[in-house]
Design an enzyme around this catalytic site. Structure first.
Site, mmCIF file in Angstrom:
data_model
loop_
_atom_site.group_PDB
_atom_site.id
_atom_site.type_symbol
_atom_site.label_atom_id
_atom_site.label_comp_id
_atom_site.label_asym_id
_atom_site.label_seq_id
_atom_site.Cartn_x
_atom_site.Cartn_y
_atom_site.Cartn_z
ATOM 1 C CD GLU A 144 -1.928 2.204 1.470
ATOM 2 O OE1 GLU A 144 -1.712 3.026 0.564
ATOM 3 O OE2 GLU A 144 -1.958 2.499 2.667
ATOM 4 C CD GLU B 78 2.622 10.001 -1.115
ATOM 5 O OE1 GLU B 78 3.596 9.224 -1.081
ATOM 6 O OE2 GLU B 78 1.473 9.674 -0.771
#
Ligand code: ADP
Length: 490
Positions: free
Chosen positions: A261, A393
């Site tokens: 994840e 990110e």
């Protein structure tokens, strides 16, 4: 400021609460004060190898994998123990994570203790064995039975942003499915893991070696041992895409199963018939927890026809956003986790400026907070969808606003990302918003403020945001193998 707190400094290895074999410890630092709040065991390679050996032995030699009633009882004991001491844990989480205390009443702490229930109930929900109709193969009739079995020894590697929640999100389904586990938390947030280890040791009948917790200051070194060890069958990882790729490559040598994840750069598409006022007034929510969440919608796509109006509303929202001391229940944004992350975020802000985005609010360290790893809530508009701050990110309190012309444009910009974790579509017409949501290449989407998160809703990413799903039935089944047995016909 809250009173001083202390956490468990020992690891859990083979059923014992232990120091590192070397006796080494390292400092746990409060990111809001930059002060040490206590020490924790600093494991070396030998400690990790001992934990792996214990987990392997517990899987191969105890009845944990087969005894579902034992697993249910032990996990309920764990849940009760975690709940019983939750008021002692709360200040620890605020102090070591810099997490706003308000969030500990929800996703950072309390909700995940309650949500354990769903995984425990999965023990009864899973179809552990079923028969297929008889079948002829090479002239022989056979009966066949399909069994679900645990994968084996699971290494759980977790990050520092929602540490307690993510530790439980991995170890509870892994244990409920019958695996044994080595939990390796991030170096910055060890107490959120050692708390679970201590409660497991003190409140539960979990057999020695079934659950191990190993903390280390240089966690990459012991993490590499875990992801490379052939006695480990699976790595369940949450963290950066770069580290996820490294773990997958290392795990490939022994063909480990990997659940990953990873990062995200999710887009919130505001349609031209949306309630712009409501959407933009809540726009600064992306700064919650300092923007340290992989599924936060850090790109906002505004229709050009209402762009200026939207930017003004966002400006007001960012200027009015309250942040600071995480112990103050009104603050939903505290500090970033450490100085390295703060510098990384400030670096991205500089990059945004040099690449031509317009900085409207924030952009630096707050003048009124002289201690702590804080970054101002930061609003960039006129962001080029291909620029660094629209593509990478940032993991900080930074929103990148991008104008678009048509719905097709919005979908193209939203999908113009190597990530595919989450997203949002908000508009006045639910059917139109839903149709756009279906076109997003992401693992989760919020439509008209609908929340997708829950213990029973699968969560995970498309593209470089990950492999597999956490939570829900798909999340539980990540921790199961499938075995088919051929039998003589009845
Ligand atoms: P960050 O860079 O923000 O700390 P990471 O994705 O590197 O995020 O860290 C997430 C988790 O992965 C942490 O527990 C960290 O210690 C661990 N980790 C980092 N590098 C490695 C590695 N090479 N092998 C295994 N685990 C690692």
């Amino acid at each position: 400021m809250a009173a001083s707190v202390s956490g468990e400094h020992r690891m859990l290895i083979d059923g014992e609460l232990v120091e590192a074999a070397s006796g080494a410890t390292y400092a746990n630092v409060n990111p809001a004060t930059e002060e040490e709040i206590g020490q924790v065991a600093d494991a070396g390679v030998g400690d990790m190898e001992r934990a792996v050996a214990a987990a392997r032995r517990a899987f191969d030699e105890t009845d944990w994998a087969n005894d579902r009633e034992l697993r249910k009882r032990c996990l309920r004991q764990l849940q009760e123990g975690l709940a019983k001491e939750r008021e002692a844990l709360r200040p620890q989480i605020v102090a070591e994570v810099g997490a706003p205390v308000t969030l500990t009443y929800a996703i950072q702490q309390d909700a995940c203790i309650d949500d354990m229930e769903w995984d425990i109930e999965c023990i009864d929900r899973i179809d552990w064995e079923h028969d297929l109709p008889e079948h002829e193969f090479f002239g022989m009739r056979s009966a066949r039975r399909v069994l679900r079995e645990p994968v084996g020894v699971v290494g759980a590697i977790t990050p520092w942003n929602f540490p307690f929640m993510l530790n439980l999100s991995k170890i509870v389904p892994a244990l409920a499915a019958g695996n044994t586990v080595i939990l390796k938390p991030a170096p910055d947030t060890p107490w959120s893991a050692t708390y679970i280890g201590r409660v497991a040791a003190e409140y539960t009948d979990i057999p020695a070696g079934v659950l191990n917790v190993v903390t280390a200051g240089d966690a990459a070194v012991v993490g590499e041992v875990l992801s490379g060890d052939e006695r480990v069958d699976m790595i369940s990882f949450t963290g950066s895409t770069a580290t996820g790729k490294r773990i997958m490559a290392r795990g490939a040598e022994s063909l480990k199963r990997v659940f990953l994840e990873l990062g995200g750069k999710s887009a919130n598409i505001i349609l031209d018939d949306a309630d712009l006022e409501a959407q933009c007034r809540s726009g600064a929510m992306v700064c919650m927890h300092g923007g340290q969440g992989c599924a936060i919608t850090t790109r906002m796509l505004l229709p050009r026809s209402r762009y200026d109006e939207g930017v003004e509303l966002l400006k007001a929202a960012f200027e009015g956003w309250k942040y600071g001391d995480p112990n103050d229940p009104e603050n939903l944004q505290g500090p970033l986790i450490n100085a390295r992350q703060r510098e990384r975020v400030l670096g991205y802000i500089e990059k945004g400026k040099t690449e031509g985005a317009r900085l409207v609010v924030g952009g630096g360290r707050p003048a009124h907070l002289d201690k702590g790893y804080y970054v101002e809530p930061t609003l960039f508009v006129d962001v080029d969808p291909d620029s660094t701050i629209a593509q990478e990110e940032i993991f900080g309190p930074v929103l990148a606003v991008i104008p678009y012309d048509t719905d097709d444009d919005a979908v193209r910009i939203a999908n113009n990302s190597r990530y595919g974790l989450s997203g949002a579509v908000n508009g006045g017409d639910l059917d139109r918003a839903y149709a756009i949501a279906k076109r997003l290449r992401t693992g989760t989407v919020s439509v008209n403020n609908g929340q997708w998160f829950g213990p029973d809703s699968p969560f995970g990413g498309y593209k470089e945001s990950g492999l597999g799903r956490e939570h829900g039935m798909p999340g539980f089944e990540e921790y199961l193998e499938t075995k088919t047995v051929g039998l003589p016909p009845s």
